[in-house]
Design a protein around this motif. Sequence first.
Motif, PDB file in Angstrom:
ATOM      1  N   GLY A  25      -0.056   4.316   0.459  1.00 50.42           N
ATOM      2  CA  GLY A  25      -0.425   5.197   1.576  1.00 50.42           C
ATOM      3  C   GLY A  25       0.283   4.784   2.851  1.00 50.42           C
ATOM      4  O   GLY A  25       0.785   5.619   3.601  1.00 50.42           O
ATOM      5  N   CYS A  26       0.320   3.481   3.129  1.00 50.52           N
ATOM      6  CA  CYS A  26       0.953   2.971   4.351  1.00 50.52           C
ATOM      7  C   CYS A  26       2.470   2.895   4.212  1.00 50.52           C
ATOM      8  O   CYS A  26       3.178   2.749   5.198  1.00 50.52           O
ATOM      9  CB  CYS A  26       0.446   1.578   4.687  1.00 50.52           C
ATOM     10  SG  CYS A  26      -1.295   1.500   5.097  1.00 50.52           S
ATOM     11  N   CYS A  30       0.863  -1.197   0.000  1.00 48.40           N
ATOM     12  CA  CYS A  30       0.000   0.000   0.000  1.00 48.40           C
ATOM     13  C   CYS A  30       0.895   1.242   0.000  1.00 48.40           C
ATOM     14  O   CYS A  30       1.731   1.408   0.888  1.00 48.40           O
ATOM     15  CB  CYS A  30      -0.918   0.025   1.218  1.00 48.40           C
ATOM     16  SG  CYS A  30      -1.841   1.577   1.349  1.00 48.40           S
ATOM     17  N   CYS A  44      -6.792  -1.843   1.486  1.00 40.33           N
ATOM     18  CA  CYS A  44      -6.155  -1.398   2.724  1.00 40.33           C
ATOM     19  C   CYS A  44      -7.223  -0.772   3.619  1.00 40.33           C
ATOM     20  O   CYS A  44      -7.971   0.100   3.185  1.00 40.33           O
ATOM     21  CB  CYS A  44      -5.060  -0.372   2.420  1.00 40.33           C
ATOM     22  SG  CYS A  44      -4.511   0.513   3.887  1.00 40.33           S
ATOM     23  N   ASP A  91      -6.949   1.216   6.102  1.00 38.80           N
ATOM     24  CA  ASP A  91      -6.738   2.638   6.401  1.00 38.80           C
ATOM     25  C   ASP A  91      -7.002   3.529   5.200  1.00 38.80           C
ATOM     26  O   ASP A  91      -7.479   4.650   5.352  1.00 38.80           O
ATOM     27  CB  ASP A  91      -5.300   2.883   6.877  1.00 38.80           C
ATOM     28  CG  ASP A  91      -5.105   2.385   8.301  1.00 38.80           C
ATOM     29  OD1 ASP A  91      -6.124   2.167   8.979  1.00 38.80           O
ATOM     30  OD2 ASP A  91      -3.948   2.209   8.714  1.00 38.80           O
ATOM     31  N   HIS A  92      -6.658   3.035   4.030  1.00 40.94           N
ATOM     32  CA  HIS A  92      -6.724   3.913   2.862  1.00 40.94           C
ATOM     33  C   HIS A  92      -7.861   3.589   1.909  1.00 40.94           C
ATOM     34  O   HIS A  92      -8.101   4.323   0.957  1.00 40.94           O
ATOM     35  CB  HIS A  92      -5.377   3.913   2.131  1.00 40.94           C
ATOM     36  CG  HIS A  92      -4.301   4.521   2.963  1.00 40.94           C
ATOM     37  ND1 HIS A  92      -3.496   3.782   3.788  1.00 40.94           N
ATOM     38  CD2 HIS A  92      -3.947   5.813   3.150  1.00 40.94           C
ATOM     39  CE1 HIS A  92      -2.671   4.581   4.432  1.00 40.94           C
ATOM     40  NE2 HIS A  92      -2.926   5.825   4.072  1.00 40.94           N
TER      41      HIS A  92
HETATM   42 ZN   LIG Z   1      -2.792   1.798   3.440  1.00 40.93          ZN
END
Ligand SMILES: [Zn+2]
Length: 525
Positions: free
Chosen positions: A129-130, A127, A145, A147-148
Amino acid sequence: MTKPFYITTPIFYVNAEPHIGHTYTSVITDTIARYHRLAGEDTFYLTGTDEHGDKISQAAEAKGQSTQAFADHIAGIFRSTWDELDFSYDRFIRTTEPAHIETVQHILQKVYDAGDIELREYSGQYCVGCERFLTDRDLDEEGRCKDHEKPPEERKETNYFFLMSRYTDWLAEHIEKNPGFIRPAGYAKEVLSMLRSDNGLEDLCISRPKERLQWGIPLPFDTDYVCYVWFDALINYLTGINYPDDPQFEERWSNVEHIIGKDILKPHGVFWPTILKAAGLPIYQHLNVHGFWNVDNRKVSKSLGNMISPLVMRERYGFECFRYFLLREMSFGRDASFSEEALVTRVNADLSKNLGNLESRCIKMLGRFREGIVPEPGAATELEKDLEALVKRIPITVDEQMRNMEPHRALASVFELVDATNKYIDQRAPWKLAKETDNAESMELLDKTLYSVCEMLRVISLLLAPFLPETASRILERLGLAGALEKAVLPQDAQAWGGLPVGNPTQTGDPLFPRLEMPAAEDAN
Ligand SMILES: [Zn+2]
């Protein structure tokens, strides 16, 4: 030598401007740092910015800036915001500083030499973003993901891994044997369950090939790679106090308190202690974890536009009102809700009506009845003895609560003194005593009362200083005690009844906390 005390905020990632979450972390850290300075400890408060990683280089590209220029810009905003808010940090660290790059390379080499870093081929779900490969636990039902909310990319890469899994049992045992190592206790449990899960602890990928990412610290043992952001970022806590050269390093490091939000529990609760252990360094004293702010009952996020700028809040309500709300409303460790209505309600009740009125009543009465000069109190009666007993006890309680990282409870303890003083004034009714000018006993009682309320204000101001530094200074100035904070030592100077000198000239002033207006209802959209 005075006892060293070292406190840190996380270094803030420069992909967004300061919002309520960053501000809360900094307000808590600033408050705790100020308390320890007032307790006579040799305090060092570190904050700064985290500037490496693909997210930063992508954000810079999107803005058509060089990565360095972009990082400089956002780091500058953080620094100037913290300066405007008068946070008392001792060092603002940036992970792009040469000193930090040197420290990271030093630690990497140490861990590599110890045999805890290995080159491996890896294939997985990455990911952006992560900035990491995700495990099944990180994915939602649709394989995105969590979170994203974006599907990760399939990637295959040869990378360096830190053999973190070797330390699973050691870390679990350390957490179990040291209650309070991670606090509040719920977060220690959470870390234990990460360690005790079926898969156990995985090894940590700590590199990115340079062909894919330039923006990072080169590995000292293989310059085709740069360091993975967390490994780099966490080491700022060592760079911040000049590891390894500073002669004070060891003593400071053994007294470190990390303050973080719960979103970064895993890197701080798992990666960091194992990195330290592998590098042959003692692990930190405490990890203190706070919850999230929900704004208008929703999670703070850029896309919702509910991030709450501290400078806007300062403009609208005064920074100490915002600061007070953050400190008082959130029980450290738990989530809390922010709304401007709740802020106005609390500030009006606690600061305007309760503390502000007390200050204005005390000093005005002294002005009216004794020309503003602190009178001789004479012998204490039961009522004053009760106040004295409270003044003996509360500063010790506050001290314990601050050291246990319960600033919300410490603040409530200070307000017990405010309440007790308001009650005392009502019991004594000095405005009635003042009318009995031909009764010597009433005049004596009036002096006793006026002295006692002003002395209570002195004690309250000393204890309030870490929380509301500007307000505390203003009250002390009005009591004729300008500069008292520079000399004060907590808790003992707050406990010492009679610290206000007889004959001190006092002066009245504008209301400390004018009543706040409710914010106008926003247009529905
Ligand atoms: Zn993420």
